[in-house]
Design a protein around this motif. Structure first.
Motif, PDB file in Angstrom:
ATOM      1  N   GLY A 146       0.791  -1.229   0.000  1.00  0.00           N
ATOM      2  CA  GLY A 146       0.000   0.000   0.000  1.00  0.00           C
ATOM      3  C   GLY A 146       0.822   1.276   0.000  1.00  0.00           C
ATOM      4  N   ARG A 147       2.139   1.187   0.062  1.00  0.00           N
ATOM      5  CA  ARG A 147       2.992   2.390   0.009  1.00  0.00           C
ATOM      6  C   ARG A 147       3.688   2.461  -1.334  1.00  0.00           C
ATOM      7  N   LEU A 148       4.201   3.646  -1.655  1.00  0.00           N
ATOM      8  CA  LEU A 148       4.907   3.804  -2.922  1.00  0.00           C
ATOM      9  C   LEU A 148       6.227   3.042  -2.921  1.00  0.00           C
ATOM     10  N   SER A 149       6.655   2.655  -4.109  1.00  0.00           N
ATOM     11  CA  SER A 149       7.942   1.977  -4.233  1.00  0.00           C
ATOM     12  C   SER A 149       9.065   2.932  -3.837  1.00  0.00           C
ATOM     13  N   PRO A 150      10.036   2.465  -3.060  1.00  0.00           N
ATOM     14  CA  PRO A 150      11.099   3.337  -2.570  1.00  0.00           C
ATOM     15  C   PRO A 150      12.191   3.583  -3.608  1.00  0.00           C
ATOM     16  N   THR A 151      12.605   4.834  -3.712  1.00  0.00           N
ATOM     17  CA  THR A 151      13.664   5.171  -4.662  1.00  0.00           C
ATOM     18  C   THR A 151      14.912   5.681  -3.947  1.00  0.00           C
ATOM     19  N   SER A 152      14.969   5.479  -2.634  1.00  0.00           N
ATOM     20  CA  SER A 152      16.195   5.798  -1.903  1.00  0.00           C
ATOM     21  C   SER A 152      16.280   4.892  -0.685  1.00  0.00           C
ATOM     22  N   ALA A 153      17.500   4.758  -0.163  1.00  0.00           N
ATOM     23  CA  ALA A 153      17.695   3.919   1.017  1.00  0.00           C
ATOM     24  C   ALA A 153      16.941   4.509   2.211  1.00  0.00           C
ATOM     25  N   ALA A 154      16.813   5.841   2.249  1.00  0.00           N
ATOM     26  CA  ALA A 154      16.087   6.466   3.358  1.00  0.00           C
ATOM     27  C   ALA A 154      14.617   6.048   3.357  1.00  0.00           C
ATOM     28  N   GLY A 171      22.304   5.636  -3.077  1.00  0.00           N
ATOM     29  CA  GLY A 171      21.731   6.893  -3.532  1.00  0.00           C
ATOM     30  C   GLY A 171      20.425   6.689  -4.267  1.00  0.00           C
ATOM     31  N   PRO A 172      19.893   7.744  -4.867  1.00  0.00           N
ATOM     32  CA  PRO A 172      18.582   7.656  -5.510  1.00  0.00           C
ATOM     33  C   PRO A 172      18.581   6.737  -6.732  1.00  0.00           C
ATOM     34  N   SER A 173      17.456   6.063  -6.957  1.00  0.00           N
ATOM     35  CA  SER A 173      17.318   5.186  -8.134  1.00  0.00           C
ATOM     36  C   SER A 173      17.294   6.041  -9.384  1.00  0.00           C
ATOM     37  N   SER A 174      17.995   5.614 -10.429  1.00  0.00           N
ATOM     38  CA  SER A 174      18.091   6.466 -11.616  1.00  0.00           C
ATOM     39  C   SER A 174      16.786   6.501 -12.406  1.00  0.00           C
ATOM     40  N   ILE A 175      16.042   5.400 -12.458  1.00  0.00           N
ATOM     41  CA  ILE A 175      14.793   5.397 -13.226  1.00  0.00           C
ATOM     42  C   ILE A 175      13.605   5.793 -12.346  1.00  0.00           C
ATOM     43  N   GLY A 176      13.520   5.221 -11.163  1.00  0.00           N
ATOM     44  CA  GLY A 176      12.493   5.653 -10.225  1.00  0.00           C
ATOM     45  C   GLY A 176      11.104   5.119 -10.501  1.00  0.00           C
ATOM     46  N   LEU A 177      11.001   4.212 -11.433  1.00  0.00           N
ATOM     47  CA  LEU A 177       9.725   3.613 -11.837  1.00  0.00           C
ATOM     48  C   LEU A 177      10.008   2.118 -11.954  1.00  0.00           C
ATOM     49  N   GLU A 178       9.046   1.273 -11.583  1.00  0.00           N
ATOM     50  CA  GLU A 178       9.292  -0.167 -11.629  1.00  0.00           C
ATOM     51  C   GLU A 178       9.516  -0.655 -13.065  1.00  0.00           C
ATOM     52  N   SER A 179      10.018  -1.876 -13.173  1.00  0.00           N
ATOM     53  CA  SER A 179      10.279  -2.447 -14.492  1.00  0.00           C
ATOM     54  C   SER A 179       8.972  -2.672 -15.260  1.00  0.00           C
ATOM     55  N   THR A 180       9.068  -2.636 -16.563  1.00  0.00           N
ATOM     56  CA  THR A 180       7.958  -3.039 -17.438  1.00  0.00           C
ATOM     57  C   THR A 180       7.873  -4.564 -17.391  1.00  0.00           C
ATOM     58  N   ILE A 181       6.655  -5.088 -17.265  1.00  0.00           N
ATOM     59  CA  ILE A 181       6.502  -6.549 -17.192  1.00  0.00           C
ATOM     60  C   ILE A 181       5.759  -7.061 -18.422  1.00  0.00           C
ATOM     61  N   VAL A 182       6.361  -8.009 -19.123  1.00  0.00           N
ATOM     62  CA  VAL A 182       5.761  -8.619 -20.309  1.00  0.00           C
ATOM     63  C   VAL A 182       5.590 -10.111 -20.058  1.00  0.00           C
ATOM     64  N   ASP A 183       4.388 -10.584 -20.276  1.00  0.00           N
ATOM     65  CA  ASP A 183       4.079 -11.999 -20.084  1.00  0.00           C
ATOM     66  C   ASP A 183       4.268 -12.741 -21.403  1.00  0.00           C
ATOM     67  N   LEU A 184       5.274 -13.618 -21.446  1.00  0.00           N
ATOM     68  CA  LEU A 184       5.552 -14.407 -22.647  1.00  0.00           C
ATOM     69  C   LEU A 184       5.210 -15.879 -22.429  1.00  0.00           C
ATOM     70  N   LEU A 192       1.872  -6.718 -18.838  1.00  0.00           N
ATOM     71  CA  LEU A 192       1.240  -6.836 -17.521  1.00  0.00           C
ATOM     72  C   LEU A 192       1.369  -5.549 -16.722  1.00  0.00           C
ATOM     73  N   ARG A 193       2.454  -4.816 -16.951  1.00  0.00           N
ATOM     74  CA  ARG A 193       2.635  -3.553 -16.221  1.00  0.00           C
ATOM     75  C   ARG A 193       3.529  -2.642 -17.040  1.00  0.00           C
ATOM     76  N   PRO A 194       3.050  -1.438 -17.370  1.00  0.00           N
ATOM     77  CA  PRO A 194       3.957  -0.483 -18.003  1.00  0.00           C
ATOM     78  C   PRO A 194       4.989  -0.035 -16.972  1.00  0.00           C
ATOM     79  N   GLY A 195       6.176   0.312 -17.399  1.00  0.00           N
ATOM     80  CA  GLY A 195       7.207   0.679 -16.423  1.00  0.00           C
ATOM     81  C   GLY A 195       8.375   1.362 -17.094  1.00  0.00           C
ATOM     82  N   GLY A 196       9.548   1.118 -16.558  1.00  0.00           N
ATOM     83  CA  GLY A 196      10.739   1.869 -16.938  1.00  0.00           C
ATOM     84  C   GLY A 196      11.222   1.686 -18.367  1.00  0.00           C
ATOM     85  N   LEU A 197      10.774   0.649 -19.053  1.00  0.00           N
ATOM     86  CA  LEU A 197      11.141   0.481 -20.470  1.00  0.00           C
ATOM     87  C   LEU A 197       9.889   0.750 -21.317  1.00  0.00           C
ATOM     88  N   ALA A 198      10.012   1.654 -22.279  1.00  0.00           N
ATOM     89  CA  ALA A 198       8.841   2.049 -23.069  1.00  0.00           C
ATOM     90  C   ALA A 198       8.291   0.876 -23.871  1.00  0.00           C
TER      91      ALA A 198
END
Ligand code: TXA
Ligand code: MG
Length: 322
Positions: A146-154, A171-184, A192-198
């Motif tokens: 229920g919380r946002l994905s963390p983009t820093s160790a803090a 340090g901070p995550s460079s993309i800051g968005l979860e991975s794109t998920i493709v079901d093969l 399955l989920r849009p994300g860091g790869l277009a």
């Protein structure tokens, strides 16, 4: 427990890999978001991930691997998967693939499914940790449910600092968005989920993806989610098995059920029960009984996630989609 925050230098990576090998949890950076990692081959460690996240249900987890060779050991990659892996790994792309026969990754990490999500992350600290451990790391995003994905160790320390052994701080995550998920895992590639790869990048490599959201008729949220379903009917809240049933037992008061009885945890430990859940269901499903009777599981902590899966597995099945 309060997490130790370490830099991902040689000493930090070595210590984190030792913790993982001992079944403990390590939060680590990836280029997308921070992950809450556990040894993917260790059922108890994977159960610990769900407990730490307070997830009310067992969503399957992404297994992070160091390279394509480790991926091939665990899952079946077809031509589409190889094309995507060659082009986008390491990187923010997770592929859902059929588990290879004898795949050693915890069935709990797959939530009992025949598929496994795999990703080779690009972050050097993540790759160093995977290389040091020499095994896949199961890791959801390192946030409580229920919380946002963390983009820093803090962020990780704030929410999960008392539930992991080590936090690797890069340090901070460079993309800051979860991975794109493709079901093969099926004939048509599905997003399955849009994300860091277009999505356009993926489609330029393997052609159009089926969007997960479309279909001939609208579906309620949650219906898209696939879950483990045994062949046999299940009877929940049973005290004991009747003649033709096998028994999925729990706790010290379980009857001595003989051949077709498996006790999720004779001591009543919910983490042990979670670790055994899907493997035991599969064994009972193949035991030759007519049905599976399931003893009640306390509905607290990991018990909530166990009961959620048991209810879904016991529910009458809608006709399967093609
Ligand atoms: O960028 C990311 O993907 C991050 C970093 C840590 O790698 N991880 C991440 O994990 O976002 P998580 O657990 O928060 O999201 C993984 C998603 C879940 O929605 C889950 O349902 C889906 O992947 N998933 C995993 N295995 C699956 C499978 N076998 N079939 C379908 N969906 C799966
Ligand atoms: Mg997440």
């Amino acid at each position: 427990m309060t997490a130790v925050v370490l830099r991902p230098d040689d000493a930090g990576i070595a210590r984190a890999a030792r913790a993982l090998a001992a079944g403990r949890l390590v939060a680590f950076p990836t280029e997308t978001v921070y992950g809450l990692g556990g040894d993917a081959l260790n059922d108890r460690a994977v159960a610990g991930i769900f407990a730490a996240k307070d997830r009310p249900r067992f969503n399957p987890l992404i297994a992070h691997v160091v390279d394509l060779a480790m991926a091939e050991d665990l899952a079946v990659l077809d031509a589409r998967a190889r094309t995507l892996a060659a082009r986008f790994w390491p990187g923010p792309l997770s592929l859902v693939l059929p588990r290879r026969a004898g795949c050693p990754v915890s069935l709990l990490a797959s939530a009992g499914l025949d598929t496994l999500a795999l990703r080779v992350p690009r972050h050097p600290a993540a790759l160093a940790l995977l290389a040091a451990l020499g095994r896949p790391i199961a890791a959801p995003s390192a946030n409580p449910s229920g919380r946002l994905s963390p983009t820093s160790a803090a962020h990780v320390a704030e929410w999960l600092g008392d539930r992991v052994d080590i936090i690797l701080d890069s340090g901070p995550s460079s993309i800051g968005l979860e991975s794109t998920i493709v079901d093969l895992s099926g004939a048509r590639a599905r997003l399955l989920r849009p994300g860091g790869l277009a999505v356009e990048e993926i489609e330029s490599a393997i052609g159009p993806l089926d969007p997960a959201e479309t279909g001939d008729r609208p579906r309620a949220p949650g219906m898209l989610e696939s879950h483990y379903a045994p062949q046999l009917p299940m009877r929940l809240d049973a005290d004991a098995a009747s003649g033709e049933e096998s028994l999925l037992a729990f706790g010290p008061a379980a009857p001595d059920g003989g051949r077709a009885c498996l006790n999720l945890s004779p001591t009543g430990d919910l983490a042990e029960a979670a670790a055994n859940l899907f493997a035991y269901l599969r064994r009972l499903d193949a035991s030759g009984a007519r049905a599976i009777a399931v003893m009640p599981i306390p509905d607290a902590g990991l018990g909530r996630a166990i009961n959620d899966r048991l209810r879904r597995a016991a529910a009458p099945r809608p006709a399967r989609r093609a």
